[in-house]
Design a protein around this motif. Structure first.
Motif, PDB file in Angstrom:
ATOM      1  N   LYS A   5       0.843  -1.205   0.000  1.00  0.00           N
ATOM      2  CA  LYS A   5       0.000   0.000   0.000  1.00  0.00           C
ATOM      3  C   LYS A   5       0.875   1.250   0.000  1.00  0.00           C
ATOM      4  O   LYS A   5       1.834   1.345   0.771  1.00  0.00           O
ATOM      5  CB  LYS A   5      -0.913  -0.013   1.228  1.00  0.00           C
ATOM      6  N   GLY A   7       0.866   5.400   0.363  1.00  0.00           N
ATOM      7  CA  GLY A   7       0.057   6.520   0.863  1.00  0.00           C
ATOM      8  C   GLY A   7       0.136   7.748  -0.029  1.00  0.00           C
ATOM      9  O   GLY A   7       0.823   7.743  -1.067  1.00  0.00           O
ATOM     10  N   GLY A   8      -0.540   8.804   0.407  1.00  0.00           N
ATOM     11  CA  GLY A   8      -0.694  10.025  -0.391  1.00  0.00           C
ATOM     12  C   GLY A   8       0.624  10.651  -0.829  1.00  0.00           C
ATOM     13  O   GLY A   8       0.780  11.025  -1.999  1.00  0.00           O
ATOM     14  N   THR A 219       5.110   4.462   3.300  1.00  0.00           N
ATOM     15  CA  THR A 219       4.713   5.825   3.610  1.00  0.00           C
ATOM     16  C   THR A 219       5.917   6.752   3.543  1.00  0.00           C
ATOM     17  O   THR A 219       6.874   6.465   2.814  1.00  0.00           O
ATOM     18  CB  THR A 219       3.969   5.834   4.966  1.00  0.00           C
ATOM     19  N   ASP A 220       5.868   7.869   4.277  1.00  0.00           N
ATOM     20  CA  ASP A 220       6.933   8.870   4.145  1.00  0.00           C
ATOM     21  C   ASP A 220       7.853   8.902   5.360  1.00  0.00           C
ATOM     22  O   ASP A 220       8.533   9.888   5.608  1.00  0.00           O
ATOM     23  CB  ASP A 220       6.313  10.257   3.903  1.00  0.00           C
ATOM     24  N   ILE A 221       7.853   7.831   6.153  1.00  0.00           N
ATOM     25  CA  ILE A 221       8.718   7.770   7.332  1.00  0.00           C
ATOM     26  C   ILE A 221       9.136   6.302   7.508  1.00  0.00           C
ATOM     27  O   ILE A 221       8.379   5.397   7.123  1.00  0.00           O
ATOM     28  CB  ILE A 221       7.976   8.357   8.559  1.00  0.00           C
ATOM     29  N   GLY A 223       9.038   3.680   9.342  1.00  0.00           N
ATOM     30  CA  GLY A 223       8.447   2.842  10.380  1.00  0.00           C
ATOM     31  C   GLY A 223       7.780   3.616  11.495  1.00  0.00           C
ATOM     32  O   GLY A 223       7.777   4.852  11.512  1.00  0.00           O
ATOM     33  N   MET A 224       7.202   2.874  12.430  1.00  0.00           N
ATOM     34  CA  MET A 224       6.578   3.467  13.613  1.00  0.00           C
ATOM     35  C   MET A 224       7.679   4.010  14.506  1.00  0.00           C
ATOM     36  O   MET A 224       8.644   3.302  14.801  1.00  0.00           O
ATOM     37  CB  MET A 224       5.782   2.379  14.350  1.00  0.00           C
ATOM     38  N   HIS A 225       7.539   5.270  14.902  1.00  0.00           N
ATOM     39  CA  HIS A 225       8.528   5.862  15.798  1.00  0.00           C
ATOM     40  C   HIS A 225       8.044   5.845  17.242  1.00  0.00           C
ATOM     41  O   HIS A 225       6.860   5.619  17.507  1.00  0.00           O
ATOM     42  CB  HIS A 225       8.838   7.296  15.347  1.00  0.00           C
ATOM     43  N   ASN A 227       7.568   8.189  19.263  1.00  0.00           N
ATOM     44  CA  ASN A 227       6.765   9.342  19.670  1.00  0.00           C
ATOM     45  C   ASN A 227       6.302  10.039  18.395  1.00  0.00           C
ATOM     46  O   ASN A 227       6.769   9.703  17.306  1.00  0.00           O
ATOM     47  CB  ASN A 227       7.635  10.283  20.536  1.00  0.00           C
ATOM     48  N   ASP A 228       5.404  10.995  18.540  1.00  0.00           N
ATOM     49  CA  ASP A 228       4.841  11.660  17.360  1.00  0.00           C
ATOM     50  C   ASP A 228       5.848  12.651  16.771  1.00  0.00           C
ATOM     51  O   ASP A 228       6.126  13.689  17.374  1.00  0.00           O
ATOM     52  CB  ASP A 228       3.543  12.380  17.760  1.00  0.00           C
ATOM     53  N   PRO A 229       6.399  12.347  15.573  1.00  0.00           N
ATOM     54  CA  PRO A 229       7.427  13.226  15.004  1.00  0.00           C
ATOM     55  C   PRO A 229       6.896  14.604  14.623  1.00  0.00           C
ATOM     56  O   PRO A 229       7.681  15.517  14.394  1.00  0.00           O
ATOM     57  CB  PRO A 229       7.903  12.473  13.759  1.00  0.00           C
ATOM     58  N   ARG A 230       5.581  14.760  14.596  1.00  0.00           N
ATOM     59  CA  ARG A 230       5.018  16.081  14.294  1.00  0.00           C
ATOM     60  C   ARG A 230       5.048  16.976  15.535  1.00  0.00           C
ATOM     61  O   ARG A 230       4.849  18.180  15.441  1.00  0.00           O
ATOM     62  CB  ARG A 230       3.579  15.941  13.789  1.00  0.00           C
ATOM     63  N   LYS A 255      -0.547   8.444  13.732  1.00  0.00           N
ATOM     64  CA  LYS A 255      -1.212   8.670  12.442  1.00  0.00           C
ATOM     65  C   LYS A 255      -0.702   7.751  11.336  1.00  0.00           C
ATOM     66  O   LYS A 255      -1.382   7.548  10.319  1.00  0.00           O
ATOM     67  CB  LYS A 255      -1.009  10.134  12.034  1.00  0.00           C
ATOM     68  N   ILE A 256       0.472   7.199  11.515  1.00  0.00           N
ATOM     69  CA  ILE A 256       1.054   6.340  10.473  1.00  0.00           C
ATOM     70  C   ILE A 256       0.143   5.166  10.122  1.00  0.00           C
ATOM     71  O   ILE A 256       0.192   4.629   9.016  1.00  0.00           O
ATOM     72  CB  ILE A 256       2.476   5.869  10.882  1.00  0.00           C
TER      73      ILE A 256
END
Ligand code: ADP
Ligand code: ASP
Ligand code: MG
Length: 440
Positions: A5, A7-8, A219-221, A223-225, A227-230, A255-256
């Motif tokens: 899959k 993503g955007g 996606t654009d990262i 893997g799962m990090h 903490n929230d990278p945003r 959100k990932i």
């Protein structure tokens, strides 16, 4: 057969689509490729729907024209031959004519779902034209032929399996299939969707339905990090998560992954990999049945939470009180996330407050009710968190200046949840990042 899959962002620019074509042709395994809409498109379609529902046709038209202009330049970079460009122009014509016709029809919710479906229909059709131009043999598999939700808006893997089998059987000998994420049909047969971010859910449902070897979420990262990278500056990827850990993180705001995207893969024990289109060699995260280690792995935050405090002087020893409370939430199909109780009161949190007024009115017939909006659940996730005696100490040491409204601990071995005012979310995530992970 595997599921991949994208993503955007991964299909967000023509050169990104070119890169996706490389990634899906790297090995010989049969695959179903699930695409999201080009990044930003679904947001634009939501805005178009909102303008139409407010009967603001002029603004809707401006938005449609801007989107069309964006796609006109997109296709010029996507394909090179006049034949492929003509095909891409025909696709744009079909879908933008549809949006322009909608301007003349009176708005309703079902029509809005049709509007929202245009993003994934466009991205997959344009990608398919590019693959065709490159001579990459494949078939376009319309998700609306097999992806469905029942009368409770729930997808059923068995139903999807039967329909996807039929759809695949129409293309004997094909090894590569392209389909849309996010969109589906509802119990009435209308076009519907799996809610925002739902392409992950589509991928996991398809993987479960075809019993795929793996479900790869690109996606654009990487893997799962943790903490929230945003929100926080320094985060680190997690190599392995259990389905339970990943499901908690997804549900509580990472959100990932779409909140519901883990259960289908978990139910059919299909490994899920989170990979980065911009850095395909990076390890990413693998999600499997077993956790790799004991202890805290990550924190996530879920916003727009409402806390409901239900107080009754007669609750003490009153069996049946909680049943009455829960029955009201059940009646209004409103799931409860967190619960804490004391002798005289119970506090619960909900993220869907569509029926809040009715719920409060019914609760008030036998209790005193307080409502706090604008809350955030902070979820600390890991494996056997309780096994580490200093985890709770570290959590509370990290939260010294925070007004913690609720704490939930012990319900499962992989979760501690805290409720705080949303204004404190950033401080809490930063505090936990240094307190639990030593990252600043
Ligand atoms: P896609 O369009 O590929 O579905 P999303 O934007 O939905 O991508 O999800 C990826 C984003 O999720 C990342 O860019 C990142 O900002 C965000 N994110 C939030 N929490 C996490 C987390 N714990 N680990 C990794 N990414 C996260
Ligand atoms: N395009 C949809 C959205 O933006 C689905 C997805 O990207 O997963 O929500
Ligand atoms: Mg997403």
């Amino acid at each position: 057969m595997k599921v991949m899959k994208f993503g955007g962002t991964s299909v967000g620019k023509p050169h990104r689509m070119h890169e996706v074509a490389n990634l899906i042709t790297k090995d010989n395994e049969d695959k179903i490729v699930v695409l999201s809409a080009v990044s930003g498109t679904t947001n634009s379609l939501v805005e178009i729907g909102n303008f139409l529902s407010a009967n603001n046709k002029a603004e809707a038209k401006t938005k449609i024209d801007a989107l069309e202009a964006q796609y006109r330049s997109f296709i010029k970079e996507l394909v090179a031959t006049p034949e492929a460009l003509q095909k891409a122009e025909d696709v744009l014509k079909e879908h933008f004519e549809f949006l322009n016709i909608i301007l003349r029809i009176s708005y309703n919710e079902a029509l809005n779902k049709d509007i929202l479906a245009q993003g994934e229909l466009l991205s997959t059709k344009l990608f398919s034209i590019y693959l065709g131009e490159k001579g990459i043999d494949h078939a376009l598999l319309p998700a609306l032929d097999f992806m469905s939700i029942d009368a409770n808006d729930e997808p059923q893997v068995e139903a999807i399996r039967e329909k996807i089998k039929t759809a695949l059987a129409q293309h004997p000998g094909k090894k590569l299939f392209i389909t849309q994420g996010y969109i589906c049909r509802n119990a009435k047969g209308e076009v519907d969707n799996l809610k925002r971010g739902g392409s992950d859910y589509s991928a996991s449902l398809i993987a479960a339905a075809i019993k795929a070897s793996v479900c790869e979420i690109w996606t654009d990262i990487s893997g799962m990090h943790n903490n929230d990278p945003r929100v926080v500056n320094k985060t680190i990827p997690i190599e392995q998560l259990s389905f339970d850990e990943a499901a908690e993180l997804a549900y509580f705001g990472a959100k990932i992954l779409h909140p519901a995207s883990i259960w289908p893969a978990q139910q059919y024990n299909i490994p899920v990999k989170l990979l980065n289109t911009m850095e395909p060699e990076a390890k990413g995260t693998i999600i499997v049945e077993k956790a790799a280690s004991v202890g805290v792995k990550a924190v996530a935050a879920k916003d727009s939470i409402t806390a409901v405090n239900i107080r009754s002087s007669r609750m003490l020893l009153a069996y049946g009180f909680l049943r009455r409370v829960f029955e009201i939430f059940e009646k209004y199909r409103t799931p409860i996330d967190m619960i804490t109780t004391s002798e005289v009161a119970v506090s619960v949190t909900i993220d869907n407050d569509a029926s809040l007024t009715e719920i409060v009115r019914e609760l008030e017939s036998f209790s005193t009710v307080g409502v706090d909006k604008g809350q955030t659940i902070i979820c600390i996730v890991g494996n056997e968190i309780a096994a580490h005696p200093d985890t709770l100490k570290k959590v509370f040491e990290s939260l010294q200046n925070v007004d913690v409204r609720m704490v939930s601990y012990g319900g499962s071995a992989h979760n501690i949840s805290l409720l705080v005012d949303s204004a404190q979310k950033t401080d809490v995530l930063k505090g936990l990042n240094s307190g639990l992970f030593g990252l600043n």
